[in-house]
Each structure stands twice: as C-alpha cells, then as structure tokens.
Write an enzyme that holds these catalytic residues in place. Structure first.
Site, PDB file in Angstrom:
ATOM      1  N   ARG A  23      12.431  -1.968 -11.146  1.00 13.99           N
ATOM      2  CA  ARG A  23      11.013  -2.241 -11.438  1.00 13.99           C
ATOM      3  C   ARG A  23      10.782  -3.697 -11.849  1.00 13.99           C
ATOM      4  O   ARG A  23       9.926  -3.975 -12.687  1.00 13.99           O
ATOM      5  CB  ARG A  23      10.494  -1.322 -12.561  1.00 13.99           C
ATOM      6  CG  ARG A  23      10.468   0.142 -12.219  1.00 13.99           C
ATOM      7  CD  ARG A  23       9.227   0.465 -11.394  1.00 13.99           C
ATOM      8  NE  ARG A  23       9.191   1.869 -11.034  1.00 13.99           N
ATOM      9  CZ  ARG A  23       8.457   2.777 -11.668  1.00 13.99           C
ATOM     10  NH1 ARG A  23       7.713   2.438 -12.685  1.00 13.99           N
ATOM     11  NH2 ARG A  23       8.466   4.011 -11.257  1.00 13.99           N
ATOM     12  N   ARG A  27       3.931  -4.085 -13.841  1.00 15.42           N
ATOM     13  CA  ARG A  27       2.785  -4.330 -14.716  1.00 15.42           C
ATOM     14  C   ARG A  27       3.042  -5.265 -15.891  1.00 15.42           C
ATOM     15  O   ARG A  27       2.120  -5.688 -16.557  1.00 15.42           O
ATOM     16  CB  ARG A  27       2.236  -2.994 -15.235  1.00 15.42           C
ATOM     17  CG  ARG A  27       1.460  -2.251 -14.177  1.00 15.42           C
ATOM     18  CD  ARG A  27       1.124  -0.853 -14.628  1.00 15.42           C
ATOM     19  NE  ARG A  27       2.349  -0.084 -14.786  1.00 15.42           N
ATOM     20  CZ  ARG A  27       2.388   1.221 -15.016  1.00 15.42           C
ATOM     21  NH1 ARG A  27       1.275   1.902 -15.142  1.00 15.42           N
ATOM     22  NH2 ARG A  27       3.530   1.850 -15.127  1.00 15.42           N
ATOM     23  N   ARG A  36      -3.110  -6.303  -8.595  1.00 17.03           N
ATOM     24  CA  ARG A  36      -3.543  -4.922  -8.807  1.00 17.03           C
ATOM     25  C   ARG A  36      -5.010  -4.816  -9.224  1.00 17.03           C
ATOM     26  O   ARG A  36      -5.623  -3.749  -9.104  1.00 17.03           O
ATOM     27  CB  ARG A  36      -2.625  -4.242  -9.823  1.00 17.03           C
ATOM     28  CG  ARG A  36      -1.286  -3.830  -9.246  1.00 17.03           C
ATOM     29  CD  ARG A  36      -1.374  -2.562  -8.420  1.00 17.03           C
ATOM     30  NE  ARG A  36      -1.484  -1.404  -9.313  1.00 17.03           N
ATOM     31  CZ  ARG A  36      -2.584  -0.748  -9.583  1.00 17.03           C
ATOM     32  NH1 ARG A  36      -3.721  -1.112  -9.016  1.00 17.03           N
ATOM     33  NH2 ARG A  36      -2.592   0.278 -10.407  1.00 17.03           N
ATOM     34  N   ASP A  71       7.367   2.647  -3.177  1.00 15.52           N
ATOM     35  CA  ASP A  71       7.555   3.716  -4.156  1.00 15.52           C
ATOM     36  C   ASP A  71       8.327   4.848  -3.508  1.00 15.52           C
ATOM     37  O   ASP A  71       8.187   5.089  -2.300  1.00 15.52           O
ATOM     38  CB  ASP A  71       6.213   4.227  -4.680  1.00 15.52           C
ATOM     39  CG  ASP A  71       6.405   5.047  -5.946  1.00 15.52           C
ATOM     40  OD1 ASP A  71       6.410   4.454  -7.034  1.00 15.52           O
ATOM     41  OD2 ASP A  71       6.603   6.277  -5.841  1.00 15.52           O
ATOM     42  N   TYR A 146       8.624  16.139  -7.898  1.00 17.11           N
ATOM     43  CA  TYR A 146       7.211  15.732  -7.767  1.00 17.11           C
ATOM     44  C   TYR A 146       6.457  16.650  -6.814  1.00 17.11           C
ATOM     45  O   TYR A 146       5.307  17.023  -7.056  1.00 17.11           O
ATOM     46  CB  TYR A 146       7.104  14.272  -7.304  1.00 17.11           C
ATOM     47  CG  TYR A 146       7.448  13.298  -8.411  1.00 17.11           C
ATOM     48  CD1 TYR A 146       6.515  12.992  -9.394  1.00 17.11           C
ATOM     49  CD2 TYR A 146       8.708  12.723  -8.505  1.00 17.11           C
ATOM     50  CE1 TYR A 146       6.833  12.125 -10.437  1.00 17.11           C
ATOM     51  CE2 TYR A 146       9.033  11.866  -9.533  1.00 17.11           C
ATOM     52  CZ  TYR A 146       8.090  11.567 -10.498  1.00 17.11           C
ATOM     53  OH  TYR A 146       8.416  10.724 -11.526  1.00 17.11           O
TER      54      TYR A 146
HETATM   55  O1  CP3 Z   1      12.038  -1.462  -8.628  1.00 15.06           O
HETATM   56  C1  CP3 Z   1      11.119  -2.065  -8.068  1.00 15.06           C
HETATM   57  O2  CP3 Z   1      10.657  -3.136  -8.488  1.00 15.06           O
HETATM   58  C2  CP3 Z   1      10.600  -1.571  -6.728  1.00 15.06           C
HETATM   59  C3  CP3 Z   1       9.413  -0.818  -6.794  1.00 15.06           C
HETATM   60  C4  CP3 Z   1       9.451   0.613  -7.300  1.00 15.06           C
HETATM   61  C5  CP3 Z   1       8.304   1.259  -7.808  1.00 15.06           C
HETATM   62  N1  CP3 Z   1       8.624   2.563  -8.017  1.00 15.06           N
HETATM   63  C6  CP3 Z   1       7.007   0.619  -8.001  1.00 15.06           C
HETATM   64  C7  CP3 Z   1       6.011   1.295  -8.846  1.00 15.06           C
HETATM   65  C8  CP3 Z   1      10.486   1.553  -7.291  1.00 15.06           C
HETATM   66  C9  CP3 Z   1      11.945   1.383  -6.914  1.00 15.06           C
HETATM   67  C10 CP3 Z   1       9.931   2.784  -7.740  1.00 15.06           C
HETATM   68  C11 CP3 Z   1      10.707   4.015  -7.802  1.00 15.06           C
HETATM   69  C12 CP3 Z   1      10.116   5.193  -8.425  1.00 15.06           C
HETATM   70  N2  CP3 Z   1       8.810   5.655  -8.334  1.00 15.06           N
HETATM   71  C13 CP3 Z   1      10.845   6.147  -9.144  1.00 15.06           C
HETATM   72  C14 CP3 Z   1      12.321   6.082  -9.387  1.00 15.06           C
HETATM   73  C15 CP3 Z   1      12.685   5.040 -10.340  1.00 15.06           C
HETATM   74  C16 CP3 Z   1      12.331   5.335 -11.742  1.00 15.06           C
HETATM   75  O3  CP3 Z   1      11.690   4.477 -12.346  1.00 15.06           O
HETATM   76  O4  CP3 Z   1      12.781   6.360 -12.218  1.00 15.06           O
HETATM   77  C17 CP3 Z   1       9.957   7.163  -9.544  1.00 15.06           C
HETATM   78  C18 CP3 Z   1      10.307   8.376 -10.365  1.00 15.06           C
HETATM   79  C19 CP3 Z   1       8.692   6.841  -9.001  1.00 15.06           C
HETATM   80  C20 CP3 Z   1       7.429   7.642  -9.089  1.00 15.06           C
HETATM   81  C21 CP3 Z   1       6.420   6.843  -9.787  1.00 15.06           C
HETATM   82  N3  CP3 Z   1       5.679   5.845  -9.196  1.00 15.06           N
HETATM   83  C22 CP3 Z   1       6.090   6.871 -11.165  1.00 15.06           C
HETATM   84  C23 CP3 Z   1       6.646   7.829 -12.180  1.00 15.06           C
HETATM   85  C24 CP3 Z   1       5.141   5.864 -11.370  1.00 15.06           C
HETATM   86  C25 CP3 Z   1       4.587   5.402 -12.667  1.00 15.06           C
HETATM   87  C26 CP3 Z   1       3.234   5.865 -12.963  1.00 15.06           C
HETATM   88  C27 CP3 Z   1       2.710   5.063 -14.150  1.00 15.06           C
HETATM   89  O5  CP3 Z   1       1.502   4.844 -14.140  1.00 15.06           O
HETATM   90  O6  CP3 Z   1       3.495   4.658 -15.005  1.00 15.06           O
HETATM   91  C28 CP3 Z   1       4.887   5.243 -10.126  1.00 15.06           C
HETATM   92  C29 CP3 Z   1       3.970   4.123  -9.874  1.00 15.06           C
HETATM   93  C30 CP3 Z   1       4.635   2.821  -9.680  1.00 15.06           C
HETATM   94  N4  CP3 Z   1       5.666   2.609  -8.818  1.00 15.06           N
HETATM   95  C31 CP3 Z   1       4.281   1.588 -10.295  1.00 15.06           C
HETATM   96  C32 CP3 Z   1       5.138   0.626  -9.761  1.00 15.06           C
HETATM   97  C33 CP3 Z   1       5.152  -0.841 -10.056  1.00 15.06           C
HETATM   98  C34 CP3 Z   1       3.136   1.358 -11.257  1.00 15.06           C
HETATM   99  C35 CP3 Z   1       1.929   1.212 -10.401  1.00 15.06           C
HETATM  100  C36 CP3 Z   1       0.810   0.457 -11.062  1.00 15.06           C
HETATM  101  O7  CP3 Z   1       0.018   1.094 -11.769  1.00 15.06           O
HETATM  102  O8  CP3 Z   1       0.695  -0.751 -10.821  1.00 15.06           O
END
Ligand code: CP3
Length: 356
Positions: A23, A27, A36, A71, A146
């Site tokens: 990540r 944010r 965003r 994602d 999910y």
């Molecule tokens: O690592 C990176 O920089 C690459 C991008 C990446 C994202 N998600 C961007 C993202 C990667 C590798 C993921 C993987 C991901 N997504 C996982 C596995 C890794 C982990 O952290 O366990 C999971 C479980 C997800 C599912 C998911 N997507 C979740 C739980 C969330 C968070 C929701 C929240 O509001 O906190 C997301 C959204 C997400 N994916 C964001 C990002 C940057 C936040 C989006 C935003 O609001 O800008």
C-alpha cells in the site's frame, strides 16, 4: 536499473537491503488524495494513465520496487460479482455468493478482455520505471471471504459455514477463483510484471489442519503454475504464525511475514531455500523516529545479513502515516545495510549470520 529487489528475491547478494511497502501508494500521501478528490478509487484503477501516475508517486521515497496500483477485488466484477468501495466501510459486494447455484454462475474470465486496463497500466509503467514492477492478485480464500461475506468480516462466519457444511461447493468456488487468479497473474507477467505478490491477507483466520485441507491445494495450483514463468512470487498473509511452514510448502519464492513473528525464527521455519519479506509493525511508523529506527534495526538484525531479505512492513501502510517517516525509513534501511560501516549487513553477505 535498480535490481536489488529481484536479486534479494533470488537470495543473491545485494549492495543494500531492498525496501518497498505494501500500500505504498495511498491515502497517507497528499498527491494521492489530490487525485482521489477528482476520481473514485475504481476510476483510478480502471484508467491506465491514472493508475500509472499513482503507482509512480511513492517512488520519490527511494523504494526499490513499484507495485501496480489496483485492487485484489477487481476480478470479481467481470466474474459476475460487482462491488463498490463505500466511504468509511470498505468494499461492498452487492450480491454476495452464498449458494451452490451462485457459485455455478461465476465466470472464468479472460484477463486481456476484462482486466485489460491493469495490463495496459503495466505496459505503460514498464516504459517509465527504473525499479522492478510487482504485479499482484488476491488469494482464493481472501477473495472468497469478500464474495461470501459481502465485505470485511470479523468472524468469517458465512465463509467458514460454506467451507465446513458444503466442502464440495467450497472446493468448486476455490477452484474457480484459483483459475482466475492464475490466469490474471500470468497475463500480468506477459504484460511486463517482473515479480508477483499473492495476498492471502485473511488466511490467518484458519488453523493448520483447515489450511491443509481447504486452502493448500488451490494455492499450490496457482503458485506452481505462475512460478514456472520464472518471475519471483511473494506469498503473503497475516496472522500466519501457525501456517508459515504450510504456506512455504504450498509455494512462493518469497514468504511474507507479519510483525507477530520474529523474522529470524519465521525464516528458520520457512526454510532458507526461500527468501522472506517483512516485517515491521505498520503502526510503528506513528512512533518517534528513534523508536522506528530501533525497531527497524531489530528486523534487520533478525535477517542477520543472510541474502534473501526484503524489508517491508508486516501489512500495508495505514492511512495517516507520516510521510516523512516513510521516507526516513527507506533511507535508514539502505544506510544501515550498505557500505563499510554497516552494522547489520553489508556486501558480500552471509558470513556472520546464524548457521543453517
Ligand atoms: O500495495 C499497493 O500500493 C497496491 C495497491 C493495493 C490496493 N489494495 C489499493 C487500495 C493493493 C495491493 C491492495 C490489496 C488489497 N485490497 C487487499 C490485500 C492487501 C491488504 O491490505 O490486506 C485487500 C484485502 C483489499 C480489499 C480492499 N480494498 C480493502 C479492505 C480496502 C480498504 C477500504 C478502506 O476504505 O480502507 C480497499 C480499498 C483500497 N485499495 C484503497 C487503496 C489505496 C483505499 C481506497 C481509497 O479510498 O482511496
């Protein structure tokens, strides 16, 4: 080309320990929030120019790898399970998969057709990058959680109910997810990804016997196939203290370790024929810099100059993480592990670590 990260994946000597963060684009960065403010998360993912721009943002910290901005949930929509990111709630799958008939309806997708925007972003990134590009996908268990729960979950009750009550349906679902993940990862390599990470973020919910029975065969199918392309594959999970050996047996060139384990002990259990990635607690980045450095040094000492350590957090960077601490940590890991005054590791490596 900075190839420290790829060298460490292959357990070759390096001039300094490579570092990147799960990540690392997100944010906590003002440049990310600016984008965003104009586009939704899914719009950024589905627009190769925007995904490319966001992927490049954290490179100014000096990290040794880039990870495609995307994602793990993206394949779910073309499979037939649309979702959204709801503000403050995380992902929401509109019609969760609960029955055998729901599972039958899920489609096995062609990634070039339905996830072409990710592949295009990979091609664009490869033209710009001077560090290796990591592609990724979610692992079947984490994706299934999910799909079945409809979003994030505390106890994974519906997921485990299906697993225990209808093992045949469970394996059918896992088989479909594994096939989609395998195809998507292969397509990312064909597009130019130089390494892959498989995120099984929630698999630590299971004990070792359930892992062996319900998860391992599907992970083996994915990992053995994508490893045969020759790119290194990072097999990552959290809460995996009792699963590390089984995960390593299921496959992966590199095993991700979270902060609940000592990296050195974890490596011994994984086996020194694999590299390891980790494992600073992401919340440590909220501590004073002296504490961050003390804890980062402790991680490096656990790796003990053995070739094959990739420095990372134990899980993704959290929103609100101070940007200047991220940058200082990259610098610290590099300085601490390079040059003649290195205290915890230097090149050539491997002479002072614990014996195999
Ligand atoms: O690592 C990176 O920089 C690459 C991008 C990446 C994202 N998600 C961007 C993202 C990667 C590798 C993921 C993987 C991901 N997504 C996982 C596995 C890794 C982990 O952290 O366990 C999971 C479980 C997800 C599912 C998911 N997507 C979740 C739980 C969330 C968070 C929701 C929240 O509001 O906190 C997301 C959204 C997400 N994916 C964001 C990002 C940057 C936040 C989006 C935003 O609001 O800008």
């Amino acid at each position: 080309m900075n190839d420290r990260f790829l060298r460490a994946c292959r357990r070759e000597p390096v001039d300094a320990t490579p570092v990147w963060f799960m990540r690392q684009a997100g944010r906590y960065m003002a440049e990310y929030l600016e984008i965003r403010a104009k586009y939704s998360m899914l719009e950024v993912c589905r627009t190769p120019e925007l995904a490319t721009q966001v992927t490049l943002q954290p490179l100014r910290f000096g990290v040794d790898a880039a990870i495609l901005f995307a994602d793990i949930l993206l394949p779910l929509e073309p499979m037939g399970a649309p979702f959204d990111f709801a503000k403050g709630e995380g992902p929401v799958v509109h019609e969760p998969i609960r029955t055998s008939a729901d599972i039958d309806k899920l489609r096995l997708i062609d990634p070039e057709e339905s996830l072409g925007y990710c592949l295009e972003a990979i091609r664009m990134l490869r033209r710009e990058l001077k560090v290796p590009l990591i592609g990724f996908a979610g692992a079947p268990f984490t994706l299934a959680s999910y799909l079945i729960e409809g979003g994030k979950s505390a106890h994974f009750t519906a997921t485990k109910r299906l697993m225990y009550a209808e093992p045949e349906a469970w394996h059918r679902l896992m088989g479909k997810l594994a096939e989609v993940v395998r195809r998507f990862l292969r397509a990312q390599v064909a597009a130019g990804a130089q390494a892959l990470q498989v995120f099984d973020s929630w698999v630590g919910q299971l004990g070792p016997d359930d892992y062996t029975r319900f998860i391992a065969p599907h992970m083996r199918a994915i990992l053995s196939d994508v490893q045969s392309t020759g790119v290194p594959v990072i097999h990552f999970g959290t809460g995996t203290s009792t699963l590390l050996e089984l995960m390593a047996q299921a496959g992966g060139t590199v095993i991700g370790v979270d902060w609940r384990d000592r990296l050195g002990e974890a490596w011994g259990r994984v086996g020194y024929d694999k590299a390891v990635q980790g494992n600073l607690d992401p919340t440590v980045l909220f501590a004073p810099r002296s504490v961050i450095q003390e804890q980062a040094r402790a991680v490096l000492l656990q790796a003990a100059t053995r070739p094959g350590h990739i420095f990372n957090l134990g899980h993704g960077i959290l929103p609100g993480t101070p940007v200047e601490e991220v940058e200082a940590l990259v610098d610290f890991v590099h300085t601490e592990t390079s040059g003649p005054h290195s205290r915890v590791g230097s090149s050539p490596r491997g002479s002072s670590g614990p014996k195999d």
